[in-house]
Scaffold this active site. Structure first.
Site, mmCIF file in Angstrom:
data_model
loop_
_atom_site.group_PDB
_atom_site.id
_atom_site.type_symbol
_atom_site.label_atom_id
_atom_site.label_comp_id
_atom_site.label_asym_id
_atom_site.label_seq_id
_atom_site.Cartn_x
_atom_site.Cartn_y
_atom_site.Cartn_z
ATOM 1 N N VAL A 36 0.862 -1.188 0.000
ATOM 2 C CA VAL A 36 0.000 0.000 0.000
ATOM 3 C C VAL A 36 0.901 1.242 0.000
ATOM 4 O O VAL A 36 1.797 1.359 0.835
ATOM 5 C CB VAL A 36 -0.915 0.023 1.242
ATOM 6 C CG1 VAL A 36 -1.726 1.317 1.273
ATOM 7 C CG2 VAL A 36 -1.838 -1.184 1.234
ATOM 8 N N ASP A 37 0.688 2.108 -0.969
ATOM 9 C CA ASP A 37 1.514 3.318 -1.032
ATOM 10 C C ASP A 37 0.623 4.560 -1.145
ATOM 11 O O ASP A 37 -0.601 4.453 -1.079
ATOM 12 C CB ASP A 37 2.515 3.241 -2.197
ATOM 13 C CG ASP A 37 1.809 3.081 -3.534
ATOM 14 O OD1 ASP A 37 0.618 3.474 -3.638
ATOM 15 O OD2 ASP A 37 2.434 2.550 -4.472
ATOM 16 N N SER A 38 1.266 5.707 -1.318
ATOM 17 C CA SER A 38 0.490 6.952 -1.280
ATOM 18 C C SER A 38 -0.486 7.038 -2.460
ATOM 19 O O SER A 38 -1.454 7.776 -2.415
ATOM 20 C CB SER A 38 1.429 8.159 -1.269
ATOM 21 O OG SER A 38 2.262 8.121 -2.395
ATOM 22 N N ASN A 40 -2.128 4.149 -4.210
ATOM 23 C CA ASN A 40 -3.289 3.260 -4.101
ATOM 24 C C ASN A 40 -4.044 3.448 -2.786
ATOM 25 O O ASN A 40 -5.210 3.083 -2.676
ATOM 26 C CB ASN A 40 -2.900 1.787 -4.323
ATOM 27 C CG ASN A 40 -1.775 1.325 -3.421
ATOM 28 O OD1 ASN A 40 -1.657 1.810 -2.298
ATOM 29 N ND2 ASN A 40 -0.960 0.393 -3.888
#
Lengths: 82, 459
Positions: A36-38, A40
């Site tokens: 999980v990143d900025s 998605n």
């Protein structure tokens, strides 16, 4: 623990994180480590909000680290509505 | 070497320094004030929030400002590159003003060269010993690391030692005091290096107002206009009937702005013209040869107080001027500093432990503007997204009223962050696109504040 909610959260994560391995998702999994990143992150928040009829603030979203944090937040938000 | 002795020395005679001097004198303490400049002098930062009227009253300069040649402002307009606009005017009847139990509906747009002099002269008239063209050279610490004095080069180039119990540093962004005590965090650490922005302020006459006022019968001549764009944002601040400050804050990665230019003014003019609306506004306008540029904007001290010193205004913290926080913070922190300083003088306790109460309050206060600045810098970088935001504000007057209430300090800045996040989610939902965000790393910035508060409460 709410198994149905866990499974629904897993579905949302799988939907938005391309690199995720569904079977590796545990309650204490770190969302960042799952991929999980900025980018998605916002789509996950939106999916969670519409699925569970809750609203997250930026601060809420920033404080989520694990899958469990996310589930706890959903439950507390739903509780606030009830 | 000549040696002098003062209980309290203020470094810097600008807005923060003069206000601090006035308040000390009101409390029967006569400080020495030194400043490297000869007043009057230029400085960037023209927005005075309505909330500052309270401080003007306390400092005894309210009437002079009220009756002086300063533009009152009580309205805000946000303009998108397409020309879409959202406008709001202060109205305490509106819910966004939360009960509306406020006194002042207006702030000011001020020419600092004149405005700061009001405070300077007031401090002088109350008996402050202000020495111009005096430069701080060094600080003197005792074996316990406590500040016991400063070394100053006076206007005759003589070196003077001034022994003191308390230094209040009000010497701004490029404070020698802060660098001598190594108070500044490396910019890279605090702001991830990306807050190394620069600001340019120009003055214009004979502007074309049509793009800003069309279809708005209520447009007030004092309206502050903001123009978010990509990699930079612009301001438009009317100062007199035919004098307007237009400037911008840009990321330092926008390099070499003078490349290919012989004429700096033309370079600035062309930079402003990059915004399609401002291009129309300044077409045919006269640009004055009075440009002020600053570089490497943004810092926060590791410490804002310590044994024998307090840091006030820009010397402790400086951020992107998007929210007109500079003068508010100067006036507010000067008030806090004097409260602590007066008590320290009464108790004759200038220890770090005692003075650190100042820092605690200062940092808590800073969380407010920092929230907005962070949210603003983080989200407002994508032209498509800016268009979406301005249109949303234009379609939802109550949301635009909230922007005004926040900008004029009548509503909590956390509401701006909340609004920004809601709008961000709405954008992703409606367009399926994710705005291109510049990682300006205000997250680290905030963490820095929290860490400091934690470490303070642990002690």
């Amino acid at each position: 623990m709410n198994e149905q909610m866990f499974n629904e959260v897993v579905e949302i994560l799988v939907q938005h994180v391309d690199t995720i391995n569904k079977d590796s998702i545990k309650l204490d999994s770190d969302l960042k480590e799952l991929g999980v990143d900025s980018l998605n992150n916002i789509k996950i928040v939106l999916s969670i909000e519409s699925k569970f009829d809750v609203e997250f603030s930026e601060e809420d979203a920033a404080n989520i680290q694990t899958v469990n944090d996310l589930i706890k937040l959903i439950i507390s938000k739903q509780g606030a509505l009830a | 070497m000549k040696i002098e002795k003062y209980d309290v020395v203020i470094v810097g005679a600008g807005l923060a320094g003069s206000s601090t001097a006035i308040r000390l004198l009101q409390n029967g303490i006569k400080p020495l004030v030194i400043d490297k400049a000869k007043f009057p002098r230029e400085i960037v930062g023209e927005g005075l929030s309505p909330i500052c009227n309270v401080y003007l009253k306390e400092l005894g300069v309210y009437d002079e400002i009220y009756n002086g040649n300063y533009f009152k402002k009580n309205s805000l307009q946000i303009v998108a590159p397409s020309g879409a606009k959202a406008y709001t005017q202060v109205d305490f009847e509106k819910a966004e003003y939360q009960g509306g139990n406020h006194t002042y509906t207006w702030g000011y747009n001020v020419k600092r060269i004149d405005f700061d002099m009001v405070f300077f002269n007031k401090a002088k008239s109350l008996g402050a010993d202000i020495r111009e063209e005096h430069t701080l050279r060094d600080v003197i610490l005792n074996e316990k690391g406590e500040l016991t004095g400063i070394i100053v080069k006076d206007n005759q180039n003589e070196v003077v030692q001034i022994n003191t119990k308390l230094v209040i540093d009000c010497s701004g962004r490029s404070s020698v005091f802060a660098s001598k005590l190594e108070l500044r965090d490396k910019l890279d650490q605090v702001f991830d290096g990306q807050w190394a922005n620069f600001a340019v302020r120009c003055y214009f006459e004979n502007l074309n107002m049509e793009p800003l006022i069309k279809d708005n019968r209520n447009y007030h001549k004092g309206t502050v206009n903001m123009f978010p764009s990509s990699d930079c944002w612009y301001w438009f601040i009317p100062l007199e009937d035919n004098l307007t400050s237009i400037g911008f804050v840009a990321r330092s990665k926008v390099n070499d702005i003078f490349d290919g230019y012989d004429d700096k003014l033309q370079a600035y003019r062309d930079l402003i013209s990059r915004h399609p609306v401002l291009k129309e506004v300044i077409k045919g306008a006269n640009m004055l040869d009075s440009v002020v540029a600053t570089s490497r904007l943004g810092h926060m001290n590791k410490q804002m107080s310590g044994p024998g010193y307090l840091c006030v205004g820009d010397s402790a913290f400086f951020a992107d001027p998007a929210w007109a926080t500079g003068m508010t913070i100067a006036l507010k922190s000067s008030k806090l500093a004097v409260e602590v300083a007066v008590e320290a003088c009464n108790k004759q306790d200038f220890s770090g432990e005692f003075l650190n109460r100042y820092e605690e309050v200062y940092r808590t206060f800073l969380e407010n503007p920092v929230n907005s600045i962070r949210a603003y810098n983080y989200y407002y970088n994508d032209i498509d997204y800016v268009e979406f935001l301005v249109n949303r504000l234009s379609d939802n007057p109550s949301e635009m009223d909230l922007m005004g209430a926040i900008l004029f300090d009548y509503a909590s800045h956390t509401q701006f962050r909340d609004w920004t996040y809601r709008a961000y989610k709405a954008y992703v939902k409606e367009t399926g696109k994710i705005p291109q965000m510049d990682k300006v790393s205000q997250f680290d910035f905030e963490k820095g504040i929290n860490n400091t508060i934690e470490s303070l409460t642990r002690v």
